[in-house]
Design a protein around this motif. Structure first.
Motif, PDB file in Angstrom:
ATOM      1  N   PHE A  84       0.292   0.774   2.173  1.00 48.96           N
ATOM      2  CA  PHE A  84      -0.141   1.354   0.629  1.00 48.96           C
ATOM      3  C   PHE A  84      -1.142   1.489   0.280  1.00 48.96           C
ATOM      4  O   PHE A  84      -1.527   2.115  -0.729  1.00 48.96           O
ATOM      5  N   ASN A  85      -2.177  -0.098   0.917  1.00 49.66           N
ATOM      6  CA  ASN A  85      -3.050   0.968   0.852  1.00 49.66           C
ATOM      7  C   ASN A  85      -4.103   1.247   1.574  1.00 49.66           C
ATOM      8  O   ASN A  85      -4.517   1.793   0.813  1.00 49.66           O
ATOM      9  N   ASN A  86      -3.679   1.775   2.897  1.00 48.91           N
ATOM     10  CA  ASN A  86      -4.091   3.115   3.442  1.00 48.91           C
ATOM     11  C   ASN A  86      -3.828   4.235   2.929  1.00 48.91           C
ATOM     12  O   ASN A  86      -4.750   5.461   2.660  1.00 48.91           O
ATOM     13  N   GLU A  87      -2.398   4.448   2.905  1.00 43.62           N
ATOM     14  CA  GLU A  87      -1.923   5.694   2.234  1.00 43.62           C
ATOM     15  C   GLU A  87      -2.708   5.559   1.054  1.00 43.62           C
ATOM     16  O   GLU A  87      -2.123   6.524   0.120  1.00 43.62           O
ATOM     17  N   GLY A  88      -3.288   5.080   0.466  1.00 45.56           N
ATOM     18  CA  GLY A  88      -3.549   5.486  -1.608  1.00 45.56           C
ATOM     19  C   GLY A  88      -2.208   5.492  -2.621  1.00 45.56           C
ATOM     20  O   GLY A  88      -2.286   4.861  -3.904  1.00 45.56           O
ATOM     21  N   PHE A  89      -1.297   4.752  -2.141  1.00 47.43           N
ATOM     22  CA  PHE A  89       0.324   4.122  -3.009  1.00 47.43           C
ATOM     23  C   PHE A  89      -0.061   3.379  -4.114  1.00 47.43           C
ATOM     24  O   PHE A  89      -0.396   2.985  -5.091  1.00 47.43           O
ATOM     25  N   THR A  90      -1.382   2.378  -3.789  1.00 46.54           N
ATOM     26  CA  THR A  90      -1.663   1.219  -5.148  1.00 46.54           C
ATOM     27  C   THR A  90      -2.640   1.972  -5.670  1.00 46.54           C
ATOM     28  O   THR A  90      -2.888   1.013  -6.734  1.00 46.54           O
ATOM     29  N   GLU A  91      -3.246   3.286  -5.664  1.00 47.20           N
ATOM     30  CA  GLU A  91      -4.218   3.714  -6.898  1.00 47.20           C
ATOM     31  C   GLU A  91      -3.599   4.213  -8.040  1.00 47.20           C
ATOM     32  O   GLU A  91      -3.885   4.576  -9.043  1.00 47.20           O
ATOM     33  N   ASN A  92      -2.143   4.624  -7.400  1.00 45.43           N
ATOM     34  CA  ASN A  92      -1.173   5.503  -8.276  1.00 45.43           C
ATOM     35  C   ASN A  92      -0.730   3.652  -9.285  1.00 45.43           C
ATOM     36  O   ASN A  92       0.249   3.355  -8.765  1.00 45.43           O
ATOM     37  N   ILE A 121       9.261   3.616   3.307  1.00 45.85           N
ATOM     38  CA  ILE A 121       8.084   4.593   2.928  1.00 45.85           C
ATOM     39  C   ILE A 121       8.137   6.012   2.048  1.00 45.85           C
ATOM     40  O   ILE A 121       7.461   6.215   1.029  1.00 45.85           O
ATOM     41  N   ALA A 122       9.193   6.067   3.041  1.00 44.52           N
ATOM     42  CA  ALA A 122       9.373   7.736   2.897  1.00 44.52           C
ATOM     43  C   ALA A 122      10.333   8.050   1.418  1.00 44.52           C
ATOM     44  O   ALA A 122      10.159   9.204   0.607  1.00 44.52           O
ATOM     45  N   VAL A 123      10.556   7.365   0.519  1.00 42.99           N
ATOM     46  CA  VAL A 123      11.637   7.122  -0.197  1.00 42.99           C
ATOM     47  C   VAL A 123      10.600   6.543  -1.652  1.00 42.99           C
ATOM     48  O   VAL A 123      10.633   7.662  -2.758  1.00 42.99           O
ATOM     49  N   ILE A 124       9.536   6.153  -1.418  1.00 41.51           N
ATOM     50  CA  ILE A 124       8.103   5.879  -2.059  1.00 41.51           C
ATOM     51  C   ILE A 124       7.547   6.979  -2.075  1.00 41.51           C
ATOM     52  O   ILE A 124       6.654   7.279  -2.908  1.00 41.51           O
ATOM     53  N   LYS A 125       7.574   7.684  -1.404  1.00 40.93           N
ATOM     54  CA  LYS A 125       6.685   8.999  -0.867  1.00 40.93           C
ATOM     55  C   LYS A 125       6.977  10.160  -2.180  1.00 40.93           C
ATOM     56  O   LYS A 125       6.515  10.148  -2.294  1.00 40.93           O
TER      57      LYS A 125
END
Length: 246
Positions: free
Chosen positions: A28-36, A77-81
Motif C-alpha cells: 500500500f505504501n509503495n503503490e501510493g494507496f495510502t495517499e488516497n 490488491i487487484a480489487v483495491i486497485k
C-alpha cells in the motif's frame, strides 16, 4: 454515477487490521494507496469485519469478491486497485456493483488461508462468512459473481485459470470462456457444480442460482507478485466486460 461507495458490515467475527500484515502495508505504501484518503477511509472499515462496498446503478447487479483465502494477496490488491480507479472517476459503471476486497480481514491480517483453522472455501453450505456473502448476493439480486483467488506456482492449479461449471447454470461456463479468451488464463470446467469441491463460493453460488466463476492468478502465497495482480485485475475487468457494464 456517484463515485462514493456505500458499505455494509455483514460479519463482525472476521474483523482484523489488514495493515498488521506487513506485506499488505508495504505494498500500500509503495503503490501510493495510502495517499488516497478516501480509499483509506473505506479500507479502514474492515477493522470492524467483513465489508461489502457498493457503487453504481443499472439494471444488473454484480459482485466481485477477494480474500476468501487471506494469504492470496494478489487478487485482494487487484480489487483495491479497481476501487481506487472508481474513486478517481476512471470508470463509468452501468450496473450496481458489490465489491468485497477483503472478505475475511482476520485471515488477511494473519496471512493465512484459514479462518480459525477452517478453509472457508469449503464452508459455504454452513453458517459462516462464505454462506453469508452468498446470502447477501441473493438478497441483492446479484446476477453474476466473480470470486478472485491466486494460485502458488508450485501448487495446483499453478497457472492463470478460471474455474466454472456447466450445470446447473450454463452461463458460468460462458463467463469463464469469455474471461479466458480475453486474458492469459486457461479454462477449468466441471460438468456439475459441487461435484468435485463442496462448499466453495463459486459452486454454492451456481447451485443457488447465481452464475459464478473462480478466477486464479499466479502469485506465491503470502506474497504479492505484480504480474499476479495484473492478471487478477484483467480477469475482473473481463468479467465486467462480459456483462457489458464498463
Amino acid at each position: 454515477m456517484s463515485d462514493k461507495f456505500e458499505y455494509n458490515l455483514i460479519d463482525s467475527e472476521t474483523k482484523g487490521d489488514i495493515f498488521n500484515n506487513p506485506v499488505i502495508k508495504n505494498y500500500f505504501n509503495n503503490e501510493g494507496f495510502t495517499e488516497n484518503n478516501a480509499l483509506m477511509r473505506y479500507v479502514s472499515e474492515t477493522r470492524k469485519g467483513s465489508i461489502v462496498y457498493d457503487v453504481g446503478t443499472g439494471n444488473k447487479s454484480l459482485m466481485i469478491i477477494a480474500g476468501v483465502h487471506g494469504d492470496e494477496l494478489a487478487p485482494q490488491i487487484a480489487v483495491i486497485k479497481f476501487m481506487e480507479e472508481i474513486l478517481n472517476g476512471e470508470w463509468n459503471l452501468r450496473c450496481k456493483l458489490y465489491i468485497v476486497p477483503f472478505l475475511i480481514p482476520k485471515a488477511t491480517m494473519q496471512n493465512t488461508r484459514f479462518l480459525d483453522y477452517k478453509d472457508m472455501n469449503r464452508q459455504a453450505t454452513n453458517s459462516g462468512i462464505t454462506k453469508y456473502i452468498i446470502d447477501y448476493a441473493l438478497s441483492h439480486n446479484v446476477v453474476g459473481l466473480c470470486d478472485c483467488h491466486s494460485t502458488d506456482p508450485n501448487k495446483k492449479p499453478g497457472y492463470n485459470s478460471v474455474f466454472c461449471s456447466i450445470r446447473p447454470l450454463v452461463e458460468s461456463s460462458m463467463i469463464a470462456r469469455y474471461i479466458c479468451k480475453n486474458t492469459n488464463s486457461r479454462l477449468l470446467p466441471v460438468y456439475m457444480a459441487g461435484s468435485t469441491i463442496m462448499g466453495s463460493v463459486e459452486d454454492e453460488s451456481n447451485l443457488r442460482g447465481i452464475p459464478s466463476v473462480t478466477c486464479e492468478s499466479v502469485s506465491p502465497v503470502c506474497k504479492i507478485d505484480p504480474s499476479g495482480v495484473a492478471e487478477s485485475y484483467n480477469q475482473l475487468i473481463s468479467f465486467l466486460n462480459y456483462f457489458k457494464v464498463i
